[in-house]
Structures are given as C-alpha cells and as structure tokens.
Design a protein around this motif. Structure first.
Motif, PDB file in Angstrom:
ATOM      1  N   GLN A  32       0.810  -1.209   0.000  1.00  0.00           N
ATOM      2  CA  GLN A  32       0.000   0.000   0.000  1.00  0.00           C
ATOM      3  C   GLN A  32       0.854   1.275   0.000  1.00  0.00           C
ATOM      4  N   ASP A  33       2.173   1.108   0.085  1.00  0.00           N
ATOM      5  CA  ASP A  33       3.048   2.259   0.301  1.00  0.00           C
ATOM      6  C   ASP A  33       4.203   2.237  -0.696  1.00  0.00           C
ATOM      7  N   THR A  34       4.040   2.949  -1.817  1.00  0.00           N
ATOM      8  CA  THR A  34       5.115   2.979  -2.814  1.00  0.00           C
ATOM      9  C   THR A  34       6.343   3.717  -2.289  1.00  0.00           C
ATOM     10  N   ASP A  35       6.150   4.611  -1.312  1.00  0.00           N
ATOM     11  CA  ASP A  35       7.308   5.299  -0.742  1.00  0.00           C
ATOM     12  C   ASP A  35       8.244   4.309  -0.061  1.00  0.00           C
ATOM     13  N   ARG A  36       7.676   3.288   0.596  1.00  0.00           N
ATOM     14  CA  ARG A  36       8.518   2.290   1.252  1.00  0.00           C
ATOM     15  C   ARG A  36       9.304   1.487   0.221  1.00  0.00           C
ATOM     16  N   LEU A  37       8.676   1.191  -0.909  1.00  0.00           N
ATOM     17  CA  LEU A  37       9.388   0.504  -1.974  1.00  0.00           C
ATOM     18  C   LEU A  37      10.507   1.386  -2.522  1.00  0.00           C
ATOM     19  N   THR A  38      10.230   2.661  -2.656  1.00  0.00           N
ATOM     20  CA  THR A  38      11.274   3.592  -3.108  1.00  0.00           C
ATOM     21  C   THR A  38      12.449   3.582  -2.146  1.00  0.00           C
ATOM     22  N   ASP A  39      12.156   3.535  -0.850  1.00  0.00           N
ATOM     23  CA  ASP A  39      13.229   3.459   0.149  1.00  0.00           C
ATOM     24  C   ASP A  39      14.067   2.199  -0.052  1.00  0.00           C
ATOM     25  N   CYS A  40      13.401   1.092  -0.353  1.00  0.00           N
ATOM     26  CA  CYS A  40      14.124  -0.171  -0.575  1.00  0.00           C
ATOM     27  C   CYS A  40      15.030  -0.069  -1.794  1.00  0.00           C
ATOM     28  N   LEU A  41      14.533   0.550  -2.860  1.00  0.00           N
ATOM     29  CA  LEU A  41      15.340   0.710  -4.065  1.00  0.00           C
ATOM     30  C   LEU A  41      16.534   1.621  -3.800  1.00  0.00           C
ATOM     31  N   GLU A  42      16.310   2.672  -3.024  1.00  0.00           N
ATOM     32  CA  GLU A  42      17.417   3.562  -2.686  1.00  0.00           C
ATOM     33  C   GLU A  42      18.456   2.845  -1.830  1.00  0.00           C
ATOM     34  N   GLU A  43      17.999   1.989  -0.940  1.00  0.00           N
ATOM     35  CA  GLU A  43      18.919   1.230  -0.096  1.00  0.00           C
ATOM     36  C   GLU A  43      19.736   0.253  -0.934  1.00  0.00           C
ATOM     37  N   ALA A  44      19.124  -0.272  -1.999  1.00  0.00           N
ATOM     38  CA  ALA A  44      19.822  -1.231  -2.861  1.00  0.00           C
ATOM     39  C   ALA A  44      20.881  -0.568  -3.735  1.00  0.00           C
ATOM     40  N   TRP A  45      20.798   0.749  -3.863  1.00  0.00           N
ATOM     41  CA  TRP A  45      21.786   1.481  -4.664  1.00  0.00           C
ATOM     42  C   TRP A  45      23.192   1.194  -4.120  1.00  0.00           C
ATOM     43  N   GLY A  46      24.110   0.895  -5.004  1.00  0.00           N
ATOM     44  CA  GLY A  46      25.477   0.636  -4.579  1.00  0.00           C
ATOM     45  C   GLY A  46      25.780  -0.826  -4.330  1.00  0.00           C
ATOM     46  N   SER A  47      24.769  -1.700  -4.425  1.00  0.00           N
ATOM     47  CA  SER A  47      25.030  -3.136  -4.290  1.00  0.00           C
ATOM     48  C   SER A  47      25.862  -3.623  -5.469  1.00  0.00           C
ATOM     49  N   ASP A  48      26.575  -4.706  -5.272  1.00  0.00           N
ATOM     50  CA  ASP A  48      27.345  -5.284  -6.368  1.00  0.00           C
ATOM     51  C   ASP A  48      26.433  -5.946  -7.392  1.00  0.00           C
ATOM     52  N   VAL A  49      25.338  -6.524  -6.902  1.00  0.00           N
ATOM     53  CA  VAL A  49      24.371  -7.201  -7.762  1.00  0.00           C
ATOM     54  C   VAL A  49      22.973  -6.830  -7.298  1.00  0.00           C
ATOM     55  N   VAL A  50      22.118  -6.459  -8.245  1.00  0.00           N
ATOM     56  CA  VAL A  50      20.713  -6.195  -7.950  1.00  0.00           C
ATOM     57  C   VAL A  50      19.889  -7.199  -8.758  1.00  0.00           C
ATOM     58  N   VAL A  51      19.020  -7.932  -8.065  1.00  0.00           N
ATOM     59  CA  VAL A  51      18.214  -8.975  -8.692  1.00  0.00           C
ATOM     60  C   VAL A  51      16.746  -8.616  -8.616  1.00  0.00           C
ATOM     61  N   LYS A  52      16.064  -8.702  -9.737  1.00  0.00           N
ATOM     62  CA  LYS A  52      14.600  -8.662  -9.772  1.00  0.00           C
ATOM     63  C   LYS A  52      14.136 -10.046 -10.205  1.00  0.00           C
ATOM     64  N   ALA A  53      13.445 -10.748  -9.322  1.00  0.00           N
ATOM     65  CA  ALA A  53      12.916 -12.063  -9.662  1.00  0.00           C
ATOM     66  C   ALA A  53      11.552 -11.919 -10.319  1.00  0.00           C
ATOM     67  N   SER A  54      11.168 -12.919 -11.081  1.00  0.00           N
ATOM     68  CA  SER A  54       9.820 -12.918 -11.653  1.00  0.00           C
ATOM     69  C   SER A  54       8.812 -13.248 -10.558  1.00  0.00           C
ATOM     70  N   GLY A  55       7.563 -12.852 -10.788  1.00  0.00           N
ATOM     71  CA  GLY A  55       6.486 -13.258  -9.895  1.00  0.00           C
ATOM     72  C   GLY A  55       6.596 -12.772  -8.476  1.00  0.00           C
ATOM     73  N   VAL A  56       7.029 -11.530  -8.278  1.00  0.00           N
ATOM     74  CA  VAL A  56       7.096 -10.974  -6.922  1.00  0.00           C
ATOM     75  C   VAL A  56       5.700 -10.912  -6.308  1.00  0.00           C
ATOM     76  N   GLY A  57       4.724 -10.575  -7.128  1.00  0.00           N
ATOM     77  CA  GLY A  57       3.351 -10.526  -6.646  1.00  0.00           C
ATOM     78  C   GLY A  57       2.846  -9.136  -6.326  1.00  0.00           C
ATOM     79  N   ALA A  58       3.723  -8.147  -6.440  1.00  0.00           N
ATOM     80  CA  ALA A  58       3.337  -6.744  -6.237  1.00  0.00           C
ATOM     81  C   ALA A  58       4.393  -5.871  -6.902  1.00  0.00           C
ATOM     82  N   PHE A  59       3.951  -4.848  -7.603  1.00  0.00           N
ATOM     83  CA  PHE A  59       4.859  -3.886  -8.253  1.00  0.00           C
ATOM     84  C   PHE A  59       5.823  -4.549  -9.237  1.00  0.00           C
TER      85      PHE A  59
END
Length: 371
Positions: free
Chosen positions: A70-97
C-alpha cells in the motif's frame, strides 16, 4: 581473501512458502551464497497473506526487508537502499509492483553493479510475452546484464536470446541437504503414492491425468494429495486430502509413502529441462520418485535407476503396482547419491559466481551432505 558480493534481491518471499513455489529455491540458493561469503538482502512485499503464514523466522544467512504493497514510498526506500550493491536482482512473480520493479532496478546500474532478472518461471514468462507484443517487459530484456532462470534449458535460452537478452543461463532447482534429507516415516503420511502441489489452472488437467487417473485405476491404493485449493474438488474415495503441508513436514511426507509423484505445470512440461523443486526435495529425502515425462530428465536423474518416468496415469498406476518396498528404497537411495554429488545449491551457487565473474579460491563448501 576477496570480499564477497553484496546482493540486493527483490523476490516474492523468503520467509513464507504460502502460495510461493519459489521459496525452497530462494532459500537454498541464498543460504549457499551466504556460506560462500556473499551478503544478501531480500526485499519482499507484504502480499498474498504470506506474512500471516510464515514458516521461517528471519534467517541468519540473509537480511529480510518486508515492504507494504500500500506504500510505494517504502518501496522507493528499498530501491534507494539497494543502490550501490554489487548485484541487484529482480525475480519474476514478486506478486506486487512487478512491472515497476522490472524497470526501476535497471536504474540502479552503475560501474561495478550488475543487474539481473531471475526468472523462476521462465516458460510462463516467455509464453506471456510471446502472446503480447506490447508487454513492457519485452523492451527491458536486452537491458539486463544477465537473465538467470530456474529451468528451461536450451528452449528457454534460445527464446530469451531471440528477445535480445545479453546473457541467459539456467540455474536449476537443486537440493539443500541441511533442510531436505531422510527422516523416519510418519504415520500421518503413510500411503502408496503422495502428490504435493497447489491447485492451479495450468496444472489441474495434468493432475487429473496423472494422479487422479492412477487413483481410479488402483482403488485399493492409499493416495495422498497435499497442497492448497483442493478443498472443493471431487476426488476418488481412496485419495486423502492433506491441505497445505508446511515445509517442516516435507521430509516426513517424502519419507512415508512408498512413492512420491511429481507433476509439472503445462508450460514447464512443454519447454522441458524444468525439474521442479519437489524433484530434488524428494530425492534429497531418499524417496522413490515417479515423475511425469519431460525432456531432459536424464540430465538430472537416470530413468529406471534413480527415477521412474510416466507418460500417463496408466503408467503411474503400473509403476505403483509393480513397485516393491525394497525396490523403492534402492531407487530412493540412488537418487539421493546423485543429487548430493551433482545437484546441491552449493553447486548452483558456484555457477552463479561464475556467471557474475566472481571466483573464490576454495570449493570446500561443496562437500556432500548426509545420507
């Protein structure tokens, strides 16, 4: 010693297997990556009632971050936190967004960061984009550094390459011997043949053809059906419903019936080279496995010695009728030896490292598990 990778992983759920067939796959791979020195943060949505049906506490081998749908801002926070990782993975079928994440993780690329699309149901994904030329994911495929899949073999690799993928490599389902292994039989799950799988539109017809047909042909056989969604389905009198079977009971289920049946979903059967997690769970428990026929089965288990293959419900019934407890035990032990030698998640983690260009000097963690 070289520093391990920092991996940000956006998937369906690590802590709940509720309507989440990828849970065992995620857990096995991520635990194996952790043992090899990598650090994984797993981002999952509070969706599909999974958090209400958790079957795993937050593990020591991964950091779990749950965000609200219900909170896209929280997802944005997660994406910002992932910035700078060596590997970023998006799996299929997350079930939201899902569509949002497929585009946004690509914006996290920078020098030193690789972005991966990890398809845990490649046959379904490929059939979906083939039917819809306007599917937004089609245009994103060439932008990912790697497409990794949990199955599919050459048919999936070729299909992704035709869609412009830079790299496509199958990282197959496997066994985690720390979680799936032989245990004493449990009276709750005694029977002649068990099948575990949620009721889904692209599996139900095959369940009718392979499992329920066999049950009808063997009216004296004790058949067990586990999984969600079968509550209102008419069943033969010799089939007992188990409902949802939590992961902590999978070993007991696999070790208690004389044989365990695996049935693929339609798309997985058509593409082949897509052994389900249940194949390795059953083999890891030393169970005698009967599987519906699929192309590439011999790449994982030897038919007739390590697995029984059936092309119809009639053949399933024939296997069950002929199978003695002694033969079932021998076949289960042969399968267990094979998967421990070739198909553990540590084997798969080494493949992932090679694909990402990361090499460790030691493979000591690949020692075989218990037998």
């Amino acid at each position: 010693m070289r520093r391990g990778l920092r991996i940000a992983f956006f998937g369906s759920s690590l802590v709940s297997a509720w309507w989440n067939g990828a849970a065992t796959y995620y857990r096995g791979l991520i635990r194996a990556l952790h043992t090899r020195g990598h650090r994984v943060t797993f981002y999952e949505p509070y969706a599909c009632e999974r958090q209400a049906h958790r079957d795993l506490a937050d593990p020591a081998w991964a950091r779990v971050v749950v965000y609200s749908v219900q909170d896209t801002d929280r997802l944005t926070d997660c994406l910002e936190e992932a910035w700078g990782s060596d590997v970023v993975v998006k799996a299929s079928g997350v079930g939201a967004f899902d569509a949002l994440l497929e585009a946004q993780v690509l914006e996290l690329r920078r020098p030193g960061t690789q972005v991966v699309f990890w398809d845990v149901d490649a046959p379904a994904t490929l059939e979906r984009v083939a039917k819809d030329a306007t599917d937004p994911f089609r245009a994103l495929i060439p932008r990912y550094d790697h497409i990794l899949t949990s199955g599919g073999g050459a048919p999936v690799v070729n299909a992704y390459r035709e869609l412009g993928a830079q790299r496509c490599v199958p990282i197959y389902n496997a066994l985690d011997p720390a979680t799936h292994h032989p245990v004493p039989p449990d009276a709750r799950f005694e029977g002649d043949l068990s099948f575990l799988g949620n009721r889904q539109p692209d599996r139900e017809v095959r369940v009718e053809g392979f499992f329920l047909k066999a049950a009808t042909l063997l009216p004296r056989a004790r058949m067990l059906l586990g999984g969600s969604g079968w509550e209102d389905r008419a069943l033969p009198a010799n089939v007992r419903r188990l409902g949802h079977v939590y992961t902590q009971d999978h070993n007991a289920l696999n070790c208690s019936a004389r044989a365990v049946l695996n049935i693929h979903r339609d798309s997985m059967a058509r593409f082949g080279f897509s052994p389900a997690t249940r194949v390795f769970e059953a083999a890891g428990a030393g169970a005698c496995l009967i599987t519906d026929a699929f192309e590439g089965v011999e790449q994982f288990l030897e038919p007739g010695r390590e697995v029984l293959v059936a092309r119809s419900g009639e053949e399933v019934a024939e296997h069950v009728e002929r199978l003695t407890p002694k033969d079932a035990w021998r076949m289960g032990r042969a399968a267990l030896r094979r998967v421990l030698a070739e198909h553990t998640y540590v084997h798969r983690a080494v493949q992932v490292e090679a694909e990402l260009g990361f090499h460790t000097p030691s493979t000591a963690a690949m020692a075989p598990g218990r037998m």
